[in-house]
Every structure is written in structure tokens, then in C-alpha cells.
Design an enzyme around this catalytic site. Sequence first.
Site, PDB file in Angstrom:
ATOM      1  N   LYS A 109       5.614 -11.347  18.691  1.00 46.34           N
ATOM      2  CA  LYS A 109       6.120 -12.620  19.596  1.00 46.34           C
ATOM      3  C   LYS A 109       6.096 -12.006  20.881  1.00 46.34           C
ATOM      4  O   LYS A 109       5.697 -12.837  21.659  1.00 46.34           O
ATOM      5  CB  LYS A 109       7.361 -12.934  18.881  1.00 46.34           C
ATOM      6  CG  LYS A 109       8.112 -14.150  19.611  1.00 46.34           C
ATOM      7  CD  LYS A 109       8.988 -14.930  18.490  1.00 46.34           C
ATOM      8  CE  LYS A 109      10.511 -14.237  18.438  1.00 46.34           C
ATOM      9  NZ  LYS A 109      11.118 -14.456  19.687  1.00 46.34           N
TER      10      LYS A 109
ATOM     11  N   ARG B  44       4.037 -12.756  26.532  1.00 49.21           N
ATOM     12  CA  ARG B  44       3.506 -12.169  27.739  1.00 49.21           C
ATOM     13  C   ARG B  44       2.103 -12.230  28.221  1.00 49.21           C
ATOM     14  O   ARG B  44       1.558 -12.445  29.332  1.00 49.21           O
ATOM     15  CB  ARG B  44       3.932 -10.560  27.750  1.00 49.21           C
ATOM     16  CG  ARG B  44       5.514 -10.295  27.950  1.00 49.21           C
ATOM     17  CD  ARG B  44       5.685  -9.147  27.298  1.00 49.21           C
ATOM     18  NE  ARG B  44       7.118  -8.611  27.712  1.00 49.21           N
ATOM     19  CZ  ARG B  44       8.073  -9.042  27.050  1.00 49.21           C
ATOM     20  NH1 ARG B  44       8.025  -9.874  25.928  1.00 49.21           N
ATOM     21  NH2 ARG B  44       9.538  -8.737  27.523  1.00 49.21           N
TER      22      ARG B  44
ATOM     23  N   GLY C 274      14.640 -18.117  24.035  1.00 45.12           N
ATOM     24  CA  GLY C 274      15.059 -17.273  25.225  1.00 45.12           C
ATOM     25  C   GLY C 274      14.190 -16.514  26.030  1.00 45.12           C
ATOM     26  O   GLY C 274      14.168 -16.485  27.125  1.00 45.12           O
TER      27      GLY C 274
ATOM     28  N   ARG D 130      23.283 -19.815  25.613  1.00 43.33           N
ATOM     29  CA  ARG D 130      23.178 -18.577  25.850  1.00 43.33           C
ATOM     30  C   ARG D 130      23.042 -18.106  27.292  1.00 43.33           C
ATOM     31  O   ARG D 130      22.833 -19.053  28.080  1.00 43.33           O
ATOM     32  CB  ARG D 130      21.370 -18.229  25.116  1.00 43.33           C
ATOM     33  CG  ARG D 130      21.565 -18.334  23.667  1.00 43.33           C
ATOM     34  CD  ARG D 130      20.394 -18.021  23.134  1.00 43.33           C
ATOM     35  NE  ARG D 130      19.887 -16.387  23.242  1.00 43.33           N
ATOM     36  CZ  ARG D 130      18.826 -15.842  22.923  1.00 43.33           C
ATOM     37  NH1 ARG D 130      17.800 -16.605  22.289  1.00 43.33           N
ATOM     38  NH2 ARG D 130      18.733 -14.672  22.984  1.00 43.33           N
TER      39      ARG D 130
ATOM     40  N   GLN E 127      14.112  -8.703  28.914  1.00 44.31           N
ATOM     41  CA  GLN E 127      13.790 -10.257  29.438  1.00 44.31           C
ATOM     42  C   GLN E 127      14.307 -10.228  30.731  1.00 44.31           C
ATOM     43  O   GLN E 127      13.561 -10.775  31.712  1.00 44.31           O
ATOM     44  CB  GLN E 127      14.558 -11.162  28.474  1.00 44.31           C
ATOM     45  CG  GLN E 127      13.963 -11.341  27.064  1.00 44.31           C
ATOM     46  CD  GLN E 127      14.801 -12.404  26.306  1.00 44.31           C
ATOM     47  OE1 GLN E 127      15.867 -12.869  26.740  1.00 44.31           O
ATOM     48  NE2 GLN E 127      14.192 -12.689  25.156  1.00 44.31           N
TER      49      GLN E 127
ATOM     50  N   ASP F  32      16.492  -6.378  17.506  1.00 38.26           N
ATOM     51  CA  ASP F  32      15.887  -7.521  16.799  1.00 38.26           C
ATOM     52  C   ASP F  32      15.965  -7.322  15.435  1.00 38.26           C
ATOM     53  O   ASP F  32      15.862  -8.039  14.307  1.00 38.26           O
ATOM     54  CB  ASP F  32      14.452  -8.120  17.047  1.00 38.26           C
ATOM     55  CG  ASP F  32      14.532  -8.898  18.421  1.00 38.26           C
ATOM     56  OD1 ASP F  32      15.879  -9.154  18.977  1.00 38.26           O
ATOM     57  OD2 ASP F  32      13.581  -8.877  19.071  1.00 38.26           O
TER      58      ASP F  32
ATOM     59  N   LYS G 252      22.549 -13.690  20.926  1.00 43.35           N
ATOM     60  CA  LYS G 252      21.118 -13.865  20.488  1.00 43.35           C
ATOM     61  C   LYS G 252      21.086 -15.477  19.877  1.00 43.35           C
ATOM     62  O   LYS G 252      21.895 -16.294  20.328  1.00 43.35           O
ATOM     63  CB  LYS G 252      20.586 -12.891  19.548  1.00 43.35           C
ATOM     64  CG  LYS G 252      20.614 -11.341  19.962  1.00 43.35           C
ATOM     65  CD  LYS G 252      19.326 -11.412  20.937  1.00 43.35           C
ATOM     66  CE  LYS G 252      19.383 -10.056  21.470  1.00 43.35           C
ATOM     67  NZ  LYS G 252      18.424  -9.940  22.597  1.00 43.35           N
TER      68      LYS G 252
ATOM     69  N   ARG H 165      16.188 -14.533  12.216  1.00 41.12           N
ATOM     70  CA  ARG H 165      16.087 -13.436  11.694  1.00 41.12           C
ATOM     71  C   ARG H 165      17.257 -13.286  10.769  1.00 41.12           C
ATOM     72  O   ARG H 165      17.189 -12.434   9.695  1.00 41.12           O
ATOM     73  CB  ARG H 165      16.057 -12.386  12.844  1.00 41.12           C
ATOM     74  CG  ARG H 165      15.120 -12.273  13.657  1.00 41.12           C
ATOM     75  CD  ARG H 165      14.814 -11.032  14.361  1.00 41.12           C
ATOM     76  NE  ARG H 165      13.902 -11.230  15.490  1.00 41.12           N
ATOM     77  CZ  ARG H 165      12.620 -11.287  15.478  1.00 41.12           C
ATOM     78  NH1 ARG H 165      11.984 -11.095  14.302  1.00 41.12           N
ATOM     79  NH2 ARG H 165      11.828 -11.585  16.519  1.00 41.12           N
TER      80      ARG H 165
END
Length: 437
Positions: free
Chosen positions: A22, A27, A94, A122, A168, A323, A350, A395
Site C-alpha cells: 500500500k 508513492r 491518511g 486524525r 507521512q 502497522d 491511526k 488491521r
Amino acid sequence: MLNMRIGRAKSVNGEIKLPGDKSVSHRAAMIAAMAVGKTTIGNFAASADCSSTLACLENLGVEIQRDADVVIINGVGKSGFLQPANRLDCGNSGTTMRLLSGILAGQNFDSVMIGDESLRSRPMKRVIEPLGKMGAVIFSDEGKAPLTINGKQPLDAVEYQPPVASAQIKSCVLLAGLNSSGVTTVIEPVQTRDHTERMLRWFGAEVDILKNTSGTRISVSGNATLTARDLTVPADISSAAFFMAAAACLPGSDVTMSNVGLNPSRRAVYDVLNNLGADIELLDERKECNEPVASIRVRGGLRLSEGSETPVLRGHVIANLIDEIPILAIFGTQLTNGIEIRDAAELRVKESDRISAIVVNLRRMGANVIEFPDGFKIEYSNLHGSMIESFGDHRIAMAFAIAGVLADGTTEIAGAECSDISFPGFFETLERSVVTI
Ligand code: S3P
């Protein structure tokens, strides 16, 4: 809302097909869009988050063709985006919002980014602050989305040290730096995933990386040029982690996953599982498109731990496996001495408050858990099937599906559809690979 029922399994077996990474897919799409020319991306993540990124780019005038996991991006150049006709919907992602804000800050138009309920809760001050220092004007709802970005061309180059270890934030500032009037530097005391740096180099930009005892300085120049170049995205190690943990805990398991990204800034989960007794082998290690990849084979049956101390994960390693903490918590319930995880307060911001989600759900399954502001301590536990709340967090849903496979009785995951955020087909893949008792 989709509820999924999971029963105890004897083992997990076979070749597991994982989605593309992901982080790398986001990117690849964004940087290909900033490049000049046409880039074909193979094994692009089948994740809802990455589809949000593609939709935002299309809204910004980028032509994109998609056929299953192959995505073709017609790059518009670093500052060639068009003012969007609509608000840019980042969905649950995010990464889309924070990285794209860096690109939008350097365009000569205004744009608005929105997101779902989770994303609107967030923290975005972490990107508003550095982009403000670079000369962009950003309006928000007290540091939360929606974000209105008044771009500036060129931005002012800055030297910036993020207040929290976050790939990020780093990526946002570096992408903004590509449209700045000089050299922009991010200082990282703790290393975070470096996919942006690798991807920028793949597209021909110079990225200076200077490591010393106090951390890493990463610099890009506003003069950098990006040229289209085809690439293949590795399989996602964060998705692999669910099957690595399940296979390790169930004797008789034997699973293989091919072409998994094993970037040193992402692979701590492999080292930790190994050190805590899992039988994991890396095969065919090589580099593809600047990213290390390998096949991962996991055989079931944990090696018994020595001594009686609870293993503690804390400090710099946390950013490397941020993660994977939900699935490491489940794995910890199967270790003789349990597991303790600290310095992970970032988990509270998160897709859900992951510390609370882990603690609440594990207690429902009968585990003994102590909650800390920055983590938790879990004892070895026999898990019992229970009703589990995903809190809309992919998750959490997937980690507790694995808990269900290890538990007696039946586990029901409420709100299981959120697994599509990173791993569409997760439940089907799990069902195909488990051997039931
Ligand atoms: C990501 C970085 C991490 C991670 C997220 C993806 C990325 O967030 O949790 O899932 O692709 O850069 P932070 O960098 O904010 O810790």
C-alpha cells in the site's frame, strides 16, 4: 455492515497471494503523476486507500488507465496539475491526505481535501505546520480535515524536524520540497519507512541522505526532475504479517508468500517473529525497483522461549513495525511469556485508537491485558471465540480474524468489510488457506 464468522483452525497451508504494498503503491502513483511521461505500474495495490489516491489524481487532471493490478499514469510534471473541479476525497486514507497535501501546497491553485469520519478525526497539524513554514496557507477544522490548501509556487525551502516519527510527514515535506526554491531537508532522529526516498531516486531525482549519530538528514532540491519509469510493486509485508503469525502459531502449517517487500525500514516484523520463536525462512532475496524483496516461508510450531521474562518491544523499532502491532498483539497471546509493547502512543491516532481496540477485543476473548497510555502488556492466553468489533479499522478486523483462527469456539468480526482498505479478498484468502479441525 458485514459480519464474518471464523472457527478454530488446525493449520494454514499453501501459497498465499498478497496485494501489492500500500505504501509503495501510493508513492508510485503520486510520483509517477509528478514525472514527465507515461509510467506503467505492475502489481498496484488492490486497496481502497490506493484507489482513493488514484481518484484524487484523476480529479487533478492526471490521465490514468487501470486494468486489474496494472495502472498506467500519464505524468503531468511536478507542477502541472489542474485545479480540481471537486473536493478531493481521500476516503479513509491518511497517506493520501498527508502526502498529497505536500504536492498540492506547491501548485498555483487552491484545493480542498476531505475524508471519511475516521480520517476527519486524525491529526493534520503535523503537515499543516511544515507546509505553512514553506509558504502555503492551509485552513482546517482545528487541525483536522477538511483541509483547504492555498498553494504557492515556488514554496520556500525549509529544514524541518517532524515532532513525531512519521514517514507521512517526512514524505509530505519532501514532495513539497520538489516544488521549492532551494534545498529542502527533513531531519529524522528515528528512521521511518524510506519508500519515498527510494521512489524519488527510481524516477531520477537526486536525494541526499546523510546519516550520523543523531539521526538522518534527507534532502531534495526544487530543481529535481522526475522522468517516467515503469516499476512493479512488491507484495505488502504488512498483509503478509497476518499469515506469518497464523502459520507460526499453528503446528503443521506451511505457507509461502512470494515477492514480499523486505525494505529494512519495514521488515522488523520478520525479525521480531523470528526472534520470538517463529520458523521463518527467506528465499530468493533480491532487489526490484530499488526495493529489497524475497519469498517468505513460514512453518508452524513456535520454538519454546527461554527464561520467564516478558519480551518488550519499545524505542526505535516501533516506527518500523507500527502497522503490524495489532497482529503482534495476537501473536503475543501465544507466547509463554506474553508480550509488552511500549512507546507506541501513535497507535491511538491511526484508523482507530488501536491500543484501545486491541485491549477491548482481547479482553472479550479472555486474555489478560494491561493497558498503558503508550501500549499494553499481554499474558499468554487461551483465546475464546467472541463477538469482535473492528471499529472500522482494517488491521483490527484482520488481526482478530487470525485471533479467531487460534481461539476455541466461534469468533464473529463485526464490520469486517473494512479489510478492503488494505487487503480486498482477505477473508476468502484466509478461508482457502486454513485447514479446519
Ligand atoms: C505510512 C506510514 C505510517 C503507517 C501508515 C502508512 C506511509 O504512518 O502507519 O499505515 O505509507 O507513509 P506514519 O508515518 O504517520 O506513522
